[in-house]
Motif scaffolding. Sequence first.
Motif, mmCIF file in Angstrom:
data_model
loop_
_atom_site.group_PDB
_atom_site.id
_atom_site.type_symbol
_atom_site.label_atom_id
_atom_site.label_comp_id
_atom_site.label_asym_id
_atom_site.label_seq_id
_atom_site.Cartn_x
_atom_site.Cartn_y
_atom_site.Cartn_z
ATOM 1 N N LYS A 69 -5.214 3.127 5.486
ATOM 2 C CA LYS A 69 -3.962 3.480 6.129
ATOM 3 C C LYS A 69 -3.955 2.741 7.626
ATOM 4 N N ASP A 70 -4.989 2.616 7.935
ATOM 5 C CA ASP A 70 -4.956 1.655 9.314
ATOM 6 C C ASP A 70 -4.766 0.249 9.044
ATOM 7 N N LEU A 71 -5.206 -0.459 8.006
ATOM 8 C CA LEU A 71 -4.836 -1.716 7.701
ATOM 9 C C LEU A 71 -3.391 -1.791 7.073
ATOM 10 N N GLN A 72 -2.973 -0.823 6.653
ATOM 11 C CA GLN A 72 -1.239 -0.535 6.101
ATOM 12 C C GLN A 72 -0.412 -0.594 7.548
ATOM 13 N N GLN A 73 -1.014 0.205 8.545
ATOM 14 C CA GLN A 73 -0.269 0.366 9.871
ATOM 15 C C GLN A 73 -0.091 -1.298 10.527
ATOM 16 N N ALA A 74 -1.467 -1.930 10.620
ATOM 17 C CA ALA A 74 -1.452 -2.995 11.220
ATOM 18 C C ALA A 74 -0.364 -4.192 10.693
ATOM 19 N N LEU A 75 -0.695 -3.956 9.086
ATOM 20 C CA LEU A 75 0.114 -5.037 8.287
ATOM 21 C C LEU A 75 1.696 -4.931 8.534
ATOM 22 N N ARG A 76 2.126 -3.647 8.662
ATOM 23 C CA ARG A 76 3.494 -3.265 8.923
ATOM 24 C C ARG A 76 3.925 -3.711 10.169
ATOM 25 N N ARG A 77 3.029 -3.729 11.181
ATOM 26 C CA ARG A 77 3.648 -4.199 12.242
ATOM 27 C C ARG A 77 3.345 -5.753 12.344
ATOM 28 N N ASN A 78 2.676 -6.653 11.573
ATOM 29 C CA ASN A 78 2.642 -8.087 11.625
ATOM 30 C C ASN A 78 2.932 -8.486 10.242
ATOM 31 N N ILE A 79 3.665 -8.099 9.378
ATOM 32 C CA ILE A 79 4.060 -8.176 8.028
ATOM 33 C C ILE A 79 4.372 -10.047 7.877
ATOM 34 N N LYS A 80 4.940 -10.542 8.938
ATOM 35 C CA LYS A 80 5.279 -11.978 8.812
ATOM 36 C C LYS A 80 3.912 -12.954 8.869
ATOM 37 N N GLN A 81 2.878 -12.463 9.388
ATOM 38 C CA GLN A 81 1.511 -13.002 9.138
ATOM 39 C C GLN A 81 1.181 -13.101 7.822
ATOM 40 N N LEU A 82 1.117 -12.062 7.190
ATOM 41 C CA LEU A 82 0.903 -12.233 5.740
ATOM 42 C C LEU A 82 1.671 -13.425 5.037
ATOM 43 N N GLU A 83 2.812 -13.478 5.085
ATOM 44 C CA GLU A 83 3.730 -14.489 4.582
ATOM 45 C C GLU A 83 5.207 -14.563 5.310
ATOM 46 N N LEU A 105 6.308 -2.062 0.366
ATOM 47 C CA LEU A 105 7.347 -2.930 -0.644
ATOM 48 C C LEU A 105 8.044 -3.716 0.370
ATOM 49 N N CYS A 106 8.344 -4.923 -0.053
ATOM 50 C CA CYS A 106 8.974 -5.965 0.655
ATOM 51 C C CYS A 106 9.964 -6.716 -0.119
ATOM 52 N N LYS A 107 10.651 -7.869 0.505
ATOM 53 C CA LYS A 107 11.489 -8.707 -0.175
ATOM 54 C C LYS A 107 10.997 -10.048 0.619
ATOM 55 N N ASP A 108 11.334 -11.072 -0.014
ATOM 56 C CA ASP A 108 10.786 -12.354 0.476
ATOM 57 C C ASP A 108 12.199 -13.239 0.643
ATOM 58 N N ASP A 109 11.939 -14.246 1.169
ATOM 59 C CA ASP A 109 13.285 -15.226 1.348
ATOM 60 C C ASP A 109 13.941 -15.733 -0.094
ATOM 61 N N ALA A 110 13.502 -15.769 -1.182
ATOM 62 C CA ALA A 110 14.053 -15.878 -2.411
ATOM 63 C C ALA A 110 14.546 -14.359 -2.916
ATOM 64 N N ASP A 111 14.798 -13.352 -2.124
ATOM 65 C CA ASP A 111 15.263 -12.190 -2.736
ATOM 66 C C ASP A 111 14.191 -11.685 -3.887
ATOM 67 N N THR A 112 13.145 -11.895 -3.800
ATOM 68 C CA THR A 112 12.164 -11.411 -4.709
ATOM 69 C C THR A 112 11.377 -9.992 -4.171
ATOM 70 N N THR A 113 11.507 -9.070 -4.932
ATOM 71 C CA THR A 113 10.712 -7.811 -4.370
ATOM 72 C C THR A 113 9.274 -8.200 -4.355
ATOM 73 N N VAL A 114 8.380 -7.741 -3.377
ATOM 74 C CA VAL A 114 7.272 -8.077 -3.357
ATOM 75 C C VAL A 114 6.355 -6.636 -3.097
ATOM 76 N N VAL A 115 5.452 -6.468 -4.219
ATOM 77 C CA VAL A 115 4.325 -5.154 -4.065
ATOM 78 C C VAL A 115 3.300 -5.741 -3.330
ATOM 79 N N ILE A 116 2.828 -4.815 -2.134
ATOM 80 C CA ILE A 116 1.734 -5.285 -1.468
ATOM 81 C C ILE A 116 0.701 -4.097 -1.629
ATOM 82 N N GLU A 117 -0.553 -4.337 -2.324
ATOM 83 C CA GLU A 117 -1.406 -3.514 -2.548
ATOM 84 C C GLU A 117 -2.712 -3.688 -1.472
ATOM 85 N N LEU A 118 -3.068 -2.743 -0.906
ATOM 86 C CA LEU A 118 -4.323 -2.783 0.264
ATOM 87 C C LEU A 118 -5.484 -2.243 -0.243
ATOM 88 N N LYS A 119 -6.599 -2.917 -0.038
ATOM 89 C CA LYS A 119 -7.871 -2.128 -0.486
ATOM 90 C C LYS A 119 -8.786 -2.621 0.923
#
Length: 185
Positions: A69-83, A105-119
């Motif tokens: 959950k902490d990882l999810q919150q941090a990534l949500r704040r910094n999603i562009k660091q992932l890609e 759940l995201c969209k990328d520049d090519a309008d592809t839906t991106v599923v992000i799973e965290l472990k």
Amino acid sequence: MAIDEETRNTIISLMQNGLDDHEIGNQLDISPYTVRAVRAHITMGTYGSSPTKSEEYIEAEEIRFGLEKDLQQALRRNIKQLEPGLSIIDNGKEHNTDAGFIDILCKDDADTTVVIELKAGQANDTGIAQTLGYMGALKEEGIEKVRGIIVAADFSRRSKFAVKALPNLKLVRYGFSFVFEDATL
């Protein structure tokens, strides 16, 4: 947080009635991650063993899910660091599909839906199956362009081999970088 036997039995009863982890958590005013820990505990067949082991197992699961959950919150704040080019489209909460809840759940520049799973720890081939299940569920919903990213501290060797055969799934290892500032008055 350790839970008592009565709460555990209530959780089991609600599971048998078909409620999901979030519904049970809301009804009992406990974290859905506690419910998920009990579910995992039951699935592993350790329910009914010594109470001390049960409580330790549940606490360990809660810690792991808390880290996710902490990882999810941090990534949500910094999603562009992932890609670069990713934008979150799930309104700040896990997206519910027939296959379960997608962490982000995201969209990328090519309008592809991106599923992000965290472990929080090491991801294995079940994490790959879970992510592919989410991707398949989105396709059932009519979303044609879907890909996945699994973010974990590390990956099992078998999962690394499996992803070589899946061009629409990517593994990303996370790490931490600390910033310190003086907080003295």
